[in-house]
Motif scaffolding. Structure first.
Motif, PDB file in Angstrom:
ATOM      1  N   LEU A 154       0.836  -1.211   0.000  1.00  0.00           N
ATOM      2  CA  LEU A 154       0.000   0.000   0.000  1.00  0.00           C
ATOM      3  C   LEU A 154       0.867   1.256   0.000  1.00  0.00           C
ATOM      4  CD1 LEU A 154      -2.953  -0.903   2.429  1.00  0.00           C
ATOM      5  CD2 LEU A 154      -2.754  -1.251  -0.029  1.00  0.00           C
ATOM      6  N   LYS A 155       1.984   1.183   0.675  1.00  0.00           N
ATOM      7  CA  LYS A 155       2.885   2.342   0.704  1.00  0.00           C
ATOM      8  C   LYS A 155       3.364   2.677  -0.716  1.00  0.00           C
ATOM      9  CE  LYS A 155       6.923   4.133   3.149  1.00  0.00           C
ATOM     10  NZ  LYS A 155       8.057   3.837   4.025  1.00  0.00           N
ATOM     11  N   ILE A 156       3.702   1.651  -1.462  1.00  0.00           N
ATOM     12  CA  ILE A 156       4.148   1.862  -2.850  1.00  0.00           C
ATOM     13  C   ILE A 156       2.987   2.390  -3.705  1.00  0.00           C
ATOM     14  CG2 ILE A 156       5.016   0.683  -4.922  1.00  0.00           C
ATOM     15  CD1 ILE A 156       6.302  -1.372  -2.858  1.00  0.00           C
ATOM     16  N   ALA A 157       1.816   1.776  -3.526  1.00  0.00           N
ATOM     17  CA  ALA A 157       0.648   2.222  -4.302  1.00  0.00           C
ATOM     18  C   ALA A 157       0.329   3.684  -4.002  1.00  0.00           C
ATOM     19  CB  ALA A 157      -0.557   1.339  -3.980  1.00  0.00           C
ATOM     20  N   ASN A 158       0.467   4.075  -2.744  1.00  0.00           N
ATOM     21  CA  ASN A 158       0.243   5.481  -2.384  1.00  0.00           C
ATOM     22  C   ASN A 158       1.279   6.394  -3.044  1.00  0.00           C
ATOM     23  OD1 ASN A 158      -2.024   6.144  -0.611  1.00  0.00           O
ATOM     24  ND2 ASN A 158      -1.140   4.648   0.794  1.00  0.00           N
ATOM     25  N   ALA A 159       2.517   5.941  -3.043  1.00  0.00           N
ATOM     26  CA  ALA A 159       3.592   6.775  -3.598  1.00  0.00           C
ATOM     27  C   ALA A 159       3.363   7.055  -5.076  1.00  0.00           C
ATOM     28  CB  ALA A 159       4.935   6.093  -3.378  1.00  0.00           C
ATOM     29  N   TYR A 160       2.877   6.044  -5.800  1.00  0.00           N
ATOM     30  CA  TYR A 160       2.688   6.203  -7.249  1.00  0.00           C
ATOM     31  C   TYR A 160       1.227   6.451  -7.620  1.00  0.00           C
ATOM     32  CZ  TYR A 160       7.466   4.499  -7.770  1.00  0.00           C
ATOM     33  OH  TYR A 160       8.831   4.357  -7.703  1.00  0.00           O
ATOM     34  N   LYS A 161       0.359   6.502  -6.619  1.00  0.00           N
ATOM     35  CA  LYS A 161      -1.090   6.681  -6.827  1.00  0.00           C
ATOM     36  C   LYS A 161      -1.659   5.620  -7.782  1.00  0.00           C
ATOM     37  CE  LYS A 161      -1.555  11.590  -5.647  1.00  0.00           C
ATOM     38  NZ  LYS A 161      -0.245  11.712  -4.945  1.00  0.00           N
ATOM     39  N   ILE A 162      -1.313   4.386  -7.465  1.00  0.00           N
ATOM     40  CA  ILE A 162      -1.772   3.268  -8.305  1.00  0.00           C
ATOM     41  C   ILE A 162      -3.030   2.656  -7.707  1.00  0.00           C
ATOM     42  CG2 ILE A 162      -1.185   0.908  -9.017  1.00  0.00           C
ATOM     43  CD1 ILE A 162       1.670   1.891  -9.389  1.00  0.00           C
ATOM     44  N   PRO A 163      -4.110   2.591  -8.473  1.00  0.00           N
ATOM     45  CA  PRO A 163      -5.332   1.975  -7.951  1.00  0.00           C
ATOM     46  C   PRO A 163      -5.174   0.456  -7.849  1.00  0.00           C
ATOM     47  CG  PRO A 163      -5.624   2.580 -10.253  1.00  0.00           C
ATOM     48  CD  PRO A 163      -4.262   3.065  -9.860  1.00  0.00           C
ATOM     49  N   VAL A 177      -7.994  -5.036  10.125  1.00  0.00           N
ATOM     50  CA  VAL A 177      -8.057  -4.295   8.862  1.00  0.00           C
ATOM     51  C   VAL A 177      -6.781  -3.475   8.687  1.00  0.00           C
ATOM     52  CG1 VAL A 177      -9.416  -2.658   7.494  1.00  0.00           C
ATOM     53  CG2 VAL A 177     -10.547  -4.015   9.258  1.00  0.00           C
ATOM     54  N   VAL A 178      -6.223  -3.516   7.488  1.00  0.00           N
ATOM     55  CA  VAL A 178      -5.126  -2.605   7.145  1.00  0.00           C
ATOM     56  C   VAL A 178      -5.744  -1.421   6.408  1.00  0.00           C
ATOM     57  CG1 VAL A 178      -2.925  -2.318   5.945  1.00  0.00           C
ATOM     58  CG2 VAL A 178      -3.528  -4.551   6.905  1.00  0.00           C
ATOM     59  N   LEU A 179      -5.557  -0.228   6.970  1.00  0.00           N
ATOM     60  CA  LEU A 179      -6.105   0.970   6.338  1.00  0.00           C
ATOM     61  C   LEU A 179      -5.209   1.413   5.186  1.00  0.00           C
ATOM     62  CD1 LEU A 179      -7.157   2.917   9.567  1.00  0.00           C
ATOM     63  CD2 LEU A 179      -8.498   1.292   8.203  1.00  0.00           C
ATOM     64  N   ALA A 180      -5.698   2.343   4.401  1.00  0.00           N
ATOM     65  CA  ALA A 180      -4.956   2.749   3.199  1.00  0.00           C
ATOM     66  C   ALA A 180      -3.571   3.301   3.546  1.00  0.00           C
ATOM     67  CB  ALA A 180      -5.758   3.799   2.428  1.00  0.00           C
ATOM     68  N   ASP A 181      -3.432   3.905   4.721  1.00  0.00           N
ATOM     69  CA  ASP A 181      -2.113   4.447   5.100  1.00  0.00           C
ATOM     70  C   ASP A 181      -1.233   3.395   5.776  1.00  0.00           C
ATOM     71  OD1 ASP A 181      -3.242   4.130   7.574  1.00  0.00           O
ATOM     72  OD2 ASP A 181      -3.231   6.261   8.119  1.00  0.00           O
ATOM     73  N   GLY A 198     -10.687  -0.149   3.542  1.00  0.00           N
ATOM     74  CA  GLY A 198      -9.568  -0.854   4.156  1.00  0.00           C
ATOM     75  C   GLY A 198      -9.430  -2.239   3.557  1.00  0.00           C
ATOM     76  N   VAL A 199      -8.360  -2.932   3.946  1.00  0.00           N
ATOM     77  CA  VAL A 199      -8.140  -4.308   3.491  1.00  0.00           C
ATOM     78  C   VAL A 199      -8.296  -5.210   4.712  1.00  0.00           C
ATOM     79  CG1 VAL A 199      -6.493  -5.917   2.473  1.00  0.00           C
ATOM     80  CG2 VAL A 199      -6.542  -3.521   1.701  1.00  0.00           C
ATOM     81  N   VAL A 200      -9.348  -6.011   4.722  1.00  0.00           N
ATOM     82  CA  VAL A 200      -9.602  -6.889   5.874  1.00  0.00           C
ATOM     83  C   VAL A 200      -8.663  -8.091   5.777  1.00  0.00           C
ATOM     84  CG1 VAL A 200     -11.333  -8.173   7.171  1.00  0.00           C
ATOM     85  CG2 VAL A 200     -12.005  -6.131   5.884  1.00  0.00           C
ATOM     86  N   LEU A 259      -7.513   2.387  -2.887  1.00  0.00           N
ATOM     87  CA  LEU A 259      -8.199   1.132  -2.555  1.00  0.00           C
ATOM     88  C   LEU A 259      -9.486   0.969  -3.361  1.00  0.00           C
ATOM     89  CD1 LEU A 259      -7.835   0.932   1.354  1.00  0.00           C
ATOM     90  CD2 LEU A 259      -6.473  -0.217  -0.394  1.00  0.00           C
ATOM     91  N   SER A 260      -9.476  -0.025  -4.218  1.00  0.00           N
ATOM     92  CA  SER A 260     -10.659  -0.465  -4.983  1.00  0.00           C
ATOM     93  C   SER A 260     -11.568   0.686  -5.419  1.00  0.00           C
ATOM     94  CB  SER A 260     -11.473  -1.466  -4.146  1.00  0.00           C
ATOM     95  OG  SER A 260     -10.671  -2.569  -3.806  1.00  0.00           O
ATOM     96  N   PRO A 261     -11.056   1.630  -6.192  1.00  0.00           N
ATOM     97  CA  PRO A 261     -11.890   2.769  -6.608  1.00  0.00           C
ATOM     98  C   PRO A 261     -13.137   2.298  -7.369  1.00  0.00           C
ATOM     99  CG  PRO A 261      -9.583   3.129  -7.194  1.00  0.00           C
ATOM    100  CD  PRO A 261      -9.704   1.700  -6.758  1.00  0.00           C
ATOM    101  N   GLY A 262     -14.272   2.844  -6.981  1.00  0.00           N
ATOM    102  CA  GLY A 262     -15.519   2.498  -7.665  1.00  0.00           C
ATOM    103  C   GLY A 262     -16.266   1.337  -7.067  1.00  0.00           C
ATOM    104  N   LYS A 263     -15.652   0.668  -6.091  1.00  0.00           N
ATOM    105  CA  LYS A 263     -16.340  -0.450  -5.454  1.00  0.00           C
ATOM    106  C   LYS A 263     -17.668   0.058  -4.884  1.00  0.00           C
ATOM    107  CE  LYS A 263     -16.906  -4.303  -2.970  1.00  0.00           C
ATOM    108  NZ  LYS A 263     -17.600  -5.406  -3.600  1.00  0.00           N
TER     109      LYS A 263
END
Lengths: 519, 190
Positions: free
Chosen positions: A70-79, A182-186, A224-226, A503-507
């Motif tokens: 998630l840290k990497i996804a946040n850094a690059y703003k990858i959905p 749950v792991v939150l987006a941060d 979040g990611v359960v 995290l799962s945009p549009g869910k």
């Protein structure tokens, strides 16, 4: 390598992100080639091939790897799009909401962390399937049952998070859920309820601890990611009495559910009482071609012949009683008298060479199986999408829904194939729109029919309890009380908890701010 | 699980004997690769699947046979540990389940032929020559078994083809839509 990339992410950044993902989970757990990525397709999609394809997949095996991912996804703003087992093909399977997302595949996290025989629960990770948990319980000599969804390969956690249902008295899976990690987006890890208390031994037993209860916020959402979830398991009862009753006329549906409501509200029938229509039931045994090879809905003459040949009703009602035999026999008198009061009702306590009876009886005693897939043979070509409105257990509402939906199905050239399922005070109506994937015109008609039904059901006050990826936005918009205040709340929470919108945009129609304008 | 560096290389090569033509009376002798495990999936409640399986068993092509009943549970139990080549003619749902389970373990789909009963005839979408298949009615699963066996051993790309059988009845327990399929794992020579 896949030619698809995440929208708005530069190719060089994406490439760097993939390298960094590989540094976290290992190169062999990052998938970018066409062949492994093809397993994330929606095999039964109502859309044309090429929709909802991921750009890559990352398969962590634990919380720490998820945090780093998630840290990497946040850094690059990858959905990223999270899946546990990704098996519910009536609602999109493992596929992401938009092409280009990176799959966060949690299937490697398939540990059964605890089974507690004394208190009747299990603590599981996202990748644990019903069949896996069932086998594990049998292997350790447990006397606990599971409550599987119809297909055995479904995920215990995923189904509960999606508000799924089963067929034993523990059939409302989210009610039977107790305690989440749950792991939150941060990257922060949160445990709900008593899980937040250091040293608590009752995380999976007590649903209500101090403070707000957040568990529901992580169901059908993208907050979040359960990573762990407790699920209550039913102790094997000393007695079990399944039954099936056939009803001759379509209009019997109203009386069936007027009679069922008090039996359910008072828990005389403790499991989900189900009324299955003729063709759903028949499709476990024969195909449409055996009776009619033409276009359009099945003629009434063929329906009558099927009912006669297979000893079925226009509605086929399943339920079961559980507990000590004297209690079962007492309650059975009440159930039998009530449900057999409808003229023409026929009771079955056993049926030979009937795969539909066999799989229902297994499901109602917590034995997972894959038989329900056989009903896809009805049309052939396997395509199906489930339209699932919810309402009160009212006979009049059931009949009104049935008449409206059947009429539309016939107008679009489809058979009505559905069932009604009553929980404690709720009624789920599952319409299975079946189509041949190879028939482009039929697939398009199925898609159009679904969209029409969403709007028409909403107009008369019925919402859907879950849906396929392709209809999440449309259904979200039907929840429009006070100018859509509920989805506005979802969006406000989303923007705070996941400001980069990874995290799962549009869910479920919940989009991050940056994508709301373009979705 | 799937690997990072899975590439599409032809694993059917060395030792495979491609056969140019097959007939109902003669069995192709092609093998998918020397010493390679071939596992056959038979959906026992489906008559065409049984015919197909019997043809491959009789020819000595299949090393192992997985028989699944109408519950389809056997797919979950039995496909977990398969390696090499997995082949079957099954109903469409069984083919989908097998494809998901094998695909996520890294198997490659090599062949996917469809057989669809409509208007009193079987329509086949296959690879390679179609005349023999089209000329058969009830024995078509045997012809498909031979042709698929040949295709597995054939290194050159096969042309997609379609044909329609003569008029015939649909057998009572036939699903009316079937798939003959082949999946292969790379690098698992047994």
């Amino acid at each position: 390598m896949s030619s698809i990339g995440p929208q708005g992410v530069a190719a060089a950044d994406f490439s760097n992100a993939l390298d960094e993902f590989a540094g976290v989970v290992g190169k062999d757990r990052v998938y970018v080639d066409e062949q492994p990525l093809s397993s994330y397709r929606d095999a039964y999609s109502p859309l044309a091939d090429g929709e909802f394809l991921p750009s890559a997949a990352v398969a962590p095996d634990g919380v720490e790897q998820i945090q780093k991912t998630l840290k990497i996804a946040n850094a690059y703003k990858i959905p990223i799009w999270t899946i546990g087992t990704g098996r519910n093909f009536a609602y999109g399977g493992p596929a992401p909401r938009k092409s280009g997302y990176v799959m966060l595949d949690l299937r490697r996290m398939n540990r059964i962390i605890e089974v507690n025989e004394k208190y009747g629960y299990a603590l599981v990770e996202p990748g644990v399937s019903y069949m896996q948990l069932y086998r594990h319980l049998r292997a350790i000599g447990s006397k606990l049952w599971i409550d599987p969804a119809a297909p055995a390969w479904g995920g215990v956690m995923g189904n509960a998070l999606e508000h799924g249902a089963g067929y034993t008295p523990y059939g409302d899976h989210f009610i039977m859920q107790c305690g989440m990690e749950v792991v939150l987006a941060d990257g922060e890890v949160v445990r709900t309820g008593q899980g937040a208390l250091a040293g608590s031994k009752h995380w999976q037993v007590t649903k209500h601890a101090a403070g707000p209860q957040f568990d529901g916020m992580f169901t059908q959402s993208n907050f979040g990611v359960v990573t762990k979830m407790g699920i209550w398991l039913m102790p094997e009862p000393p007695g079990y009495k399944p039954f099936m009753i056939t009803y001759e006329r379509e209009e019997d549906l109203e009386a069936i559910f007027e009679i069922t409501r008090p039996l359910k509200v008072n828990q005389i029938i403790p499991n989900a009482a189900v009324a299955v229509d003729l063709l759903w039931e028949a499709s476990a045994k024969v195909t449409r071609r055996h009776y009619f090879d033409g276009k359009g809905p099945l003629p009434q003459s063929a329906r009558t012949r099927i009912a006669s040949d297979l000893k079925l009703g226009m509605w086929n009602y399943y339920g079961a009683l559980y507990g000590p035999p004297p209690i079962i026999e007492n309650n059975w008198k009440i159930v039998e008298e009530a449900l057999m009061s409808i003229p023409g009702a026929k009771l079955y306590l056993d049926r030979e060479n009937d795969p539909a009876w066999d799989y229902r009886v297994r499901l109602m005693r917590g034995e997972p199986n894959m038989t329900e897939f056989s009903i896809m043979n009805w049309i052939g070509g396997g395509g199906h999408v489930n339209f699932s409105p919810i309402s009160a257990p009212s006979g009049a509402e059931a009949l009104a829904q049935y008449n409206m939906i059947k009429r539309r199905c016939h107008e679009y050239g489809f058979d009505y194939i559905g069932e009604f399922l009553v929980g404690w005070r709720d009624m789920h109506h599952i319409l299975m729109i079946m189509y041949d994937r190879a028939d482009e015109a039929m697939r398009t008609r199925a898609y159009d029919l679904f969209g029409l039904l969403v709007d028409e059901a909403a107009e008369i006050g019925f919402g859907e309890y879950r849906t396929h990826l392709a209809f999440m936005d449309q259904i979200a918009k039907t929840y429009k009380h006070n100018d859509g205040a509920l989805w506005d709340l979802h969006h406000r929470i989303k923007d705070v908890m996941d400001p980069n919108g990874i995290l799962s945009p549009g869910k479920q129609g919940i989009w991050p701010k940056a994508m709301r304008e373009t979705s | 699980m799937m690997a990072w560096k899975l590439t599409r290389r032809d694993v059917l090569g060395a030792g495979a004997l491609g056969t140019a033509a097959v007939g109902l009376g003669t069995l192709a002798r092609s093998k998918p690769g020397r010493g390679r495990t071939v596992t056959l999936v038979e959906e026992s409640g489906v008559p065409e699947s049984r015919q197909f399986a019997a043809a491959l068993i009789d020819s000595g092509f299949a090393g192992e046979v997985i028989r699944i009943d109408q519950s389809l549970n056997g797919l979950l139990h039995e496909l977990e540990a398969t390696t090499g080549t997995i082949i079957g003619m099954t109903s469409d749902p069984a083919a989908m389940i097998a494809g998901q389970l094998l695909g996520e373990r890294g198997a490659h789909s090599r062949h996917f032929w469809q057989h669809h009963y409509t208007n009193g005839r079987w329509r086949h979408r296959i690879e390679g020559g179609a005349r023999l298949i089209g000329n058969t009615t009830h024995a078509w699963p045997v012809a498909i078994a031979h042709q698929l066996q040949s295709a597995i051993g054939n290194r050159s790309p096969q042309v997609s083809n379609a044909c329609t059988s003569g008029a015939c009845a649909l057998l009572a327990s036939s699903p009316g839509m079937l798939v003959s399929w082949v999946y292969e794992f790379e690098g698992h020579q047994s």
